[in-house]
Design a protein around this motif. Structure first.
Motif, PDB file in Angstrom:
ATOM      1  N   GLU A   1      -4.698  -6.856  -3.456  1.00 28.28           N
ATOM      2  CA  GLU A   1      -6.103  -6.462  -3.291  1.00 28.28           C
ATOM      3  C   GLU A   1      -6.869  -7.438  -2.419  1.00 28.28           C
TER       4      GLU A   1
ATOM      5  N   HIS B   1      -1.217  -3.686  -7.165  1.00 25.51           N
ATOM      6  CA  HIS B   1      -2.627  -3.637  -6.778  1.00 25.51           C
ATOM      7  C   HIS B   1      -3.273  -5.012  -6.909  1.00 25.51           C
ATOM      8  N   ARG B   2      -3.031  -5.683  -8.020  1.00 21.42           N
ATOM      9  CA  ARG B   2      -3.591  -7.025  -8.207  1.00 21.42           C
ATOM     10  C   ARG B   2      -3.055  -8.000  -7.154  1.00 21.42           C
TER      11      ARG B   2
ATOM     12  N   ILE C   1      -5.995   5.743  -7.143  1.00 20.68           N
ATOM     13  CA  ILE C   1      -6.276   5.573  -8.568  1.00 20.68           C
ATOM     14  C   ILE C   1      -6.918   6.839  -9.128  1.00 20.68           C
TER      15      ILE C   1
ATOM     16  N   VAL D   1      -7.335   2.810  -1.604  1.00 23.87           N
ATOM     17  CA  VAL D   1      -6.513   2.676  -2.808  1.00 23.87           C
ATOM     18  C   VAL D   1      -7.241   3.248  -4.022  1.00 23.87           C
ATOM     19  N   GLU D   2      -8.556   3.129  -4.042  1.00 25.53           N
ATOM     20  CA  GLU D   2      -9.318   3.752  -5.133  1.00 25.53           C
ATOM     21  C   GLU D   2      -9.081   5.259  -5.169  1.00 25.53           C
TER      22      GLU D   2
ATOM     23  N   LEU E   1       2.100   1.730  -3.449  1.00 28.73           N
ATOM     24  CA  LEU E   1       1.039   2.244  -4.305  1.00 28.73           C
ATOM     25  C   LEU E   1       0.876   3.752  -4.128  1.00 28.73           C
TER      26      LEU E   1
ATOM     27  N   VAL F   1       0.838  -1.203   0.000  1.00 29.77           N
ATOM     28  CA  VAL F   1       0.000   0.000   0.000  1.00 29.77           C
ATOM     29  C   VAL F   1       0.873   1.252   0.000  1.00 29.77           C
TER      30      VAL F   1
ATOM     31  N   PHE G   1       2.022  -0.073 -10.665  1.00 28.90           N
ATOM     32  CA  PHE G   1       0.880   0.134  -9.770  1.00 28.90           C
ATOM     33  C   PHE G   1      -0.152  -0.981  -9.968  1.00 28.90           C
ATOM     34  N   GLN G   2      -0.461  -1.280 -11.201  1.00 29.31           N
ATOM     35  CA  GLN G   2      -1.451  -2.315 -11.467  1.00 29.31           C
ATOM     36  C   GLN G   2      -0.996  -3.680 -10.956  1.00 29.31           C
TER      37      GLN G   2
ATOM     38  N   SER H   1       1.276   6.257  -7.211  1.00 29.45           N
ATOM     39  CA  SER H   1       0.136   7.097  -7.574  1.00 29.45           C
ATOM     40  C   SER H   1       0.538   8.558  -7.654  1.00 29.45           C
TER      41      SER H   1
END
Length: 346
Positions: free
Chosen positions: A297, A293-294, A312, A308-309, A230, A227, A289-290, A234
């Motif tokens: 999550e 995140h995957r 994004i 986290v949204e 991320l 996190v 990031f993707q 971001s």
């Protein structure tokens, strides 16, 4: 068509024949990878009116150039694009904070250009307000104190403390920027991105996305290495994307802290080629990031997923806003043709 040329261990420099796109903005749109769909908050117009009222009540729109700057930057639009799912009250805080940072940043830029030392009174006042709760002595300080009041009323004490900490990092970054601008030697890209991560002012918004959740984000998730990474990705992707569209404006103003301009200085290449290199780095950042995140999550609570949204939202929102905001309209005036390999340095 873009072809690539490499030397030593460097990134490639792009060559463009000009047949696919017509201007710099189109070049960015053609090559930037944006997997997150655009969105806007339905309460944007109310937030825009609220920003105007708040700045007026704080006496800031009476300062020379502020009203025009706000009209060209559209802080409520940026808030709407980055924070599409938050409630009207929280959207207003986001919009007010964006407007405040635009005013503060422009003022710091003007003062710091004359001498970094002249920035100390305004930066010290900000730190004293954020860290010690001291009373403000200037209109900018009063605006910050009122913004902090708004945050404290909406957030938990822990969330408000994280907001204040991240906001102090932003304040310190403006001094680094002024020192860098004052140096006679070119700034390297690593130093540029380090300073840019602070002056971006993106991370102070993250605690507000904590407050947007129906339950608090567990501390174990806030401090989860994935996190945290991320959050860094971001902020970088968001502000570097804005750098793409602002590069023309900032080059004309002699600015240093811009990812594309840093590549141009290092490579001695055209602005178009430097923008293309910056696009590739942003694409790599979004892809990382993707992947992270995957991977994490499934470990996150609903509150953590919502948090986290919010991150994004800044990635897609900065792109969505930067493409059309009048402040960066110069990007559409520069032709895309002219990408060519420049002199290379190790």
């Amino acid at each position: 068509m873009i072809t690539l040329s490499t030397t030593h261990e460097e990134r490639p420099v792009a060559v463009l024949d000009g047949s696919q796109v017509s201007n710099l903005r189109d070049l960015i749109d053609h090559h930037l990878h944006m997997p997150f769909p655009f969105a806007r908050n339905p309460h944007e117009s109310e937030a825009a009116a609220g920003v105007d009222a708040w700045l007026g009540a704080r006496g800031l729109t009476g300062k020379p150039g502020v009203a025009e700057m706000i009209a060209r930057t559209r802080p409520a639009q940026l808030a709407s694009c980055t924070s599409a799912g938050v409630d009207p009250g929280l959207l207003q805080i986001v919009a007010n904070q964006i407007a405040y940072q635009f005013v503060f940043d422009d003022r710091a830029e003007d003062v710091g250009r004359r001498s970094p030392g002249l920035l100390l009174p305004m930066l010290c006042e900000s730190v004293a307000i954020l860290r010690d709760g001291q009373a403000p002595t200037t209109p900018l300080g009063a605006a910050l104190a009122d913004l902090q009041r708004q945050v404290r009323e909406r957030c938990t004490p822990a969330q408000a403390a994280r907001w204040a900490w991240k906001s102090r990092e932003y304040v310190h970054g403006l001094l680094y920027e002024a020192v860098a601008q004052d140096q006679p030697f070119p700034l390297r890209s690593g130093e540029c991105t380090s300073i840019r991560s602070l002056t971006a002012g993106v991370e102070p918004f993250y605690p507000l996305y904590e407050a947007a959740q129906s339950h608090e984000v567990p501390l174990a998730e806030l401090h989860h290495p994935g996190v945290l990474r991320l959050g860094r990705l971001s902020a970088d992707a968001a502000v570097w994307t804005a750098d793409l569209f602002s590069a023309v404006k900032e080059q004309r103003a002699g600015e240093m802290i811009n990812l594309a301009l840093a590549y141009q200085r290092e490579r001695g290449c055209s602005l178009q080629a430097a923008v293309y290199l910056a696009v590739q780095r942003i694409n790599d950042t979004i892809e990382e990031f993707q992947r992270i995140h995957r991977a994490i999550e499934a470990e996150l609570s609903p509150a953590g997923i919502g948090y986290v949204e919010g991150m994004i939202g800044w990635i897609r929102g900065c792109y969505q806003w930067s493409r059309t905001v009048p402040r960066y309209a110069d990007a559409a005036s520069v032709p895309a043709a002219g990408l060519h390999p420049g002199p290379r340095t190790r």
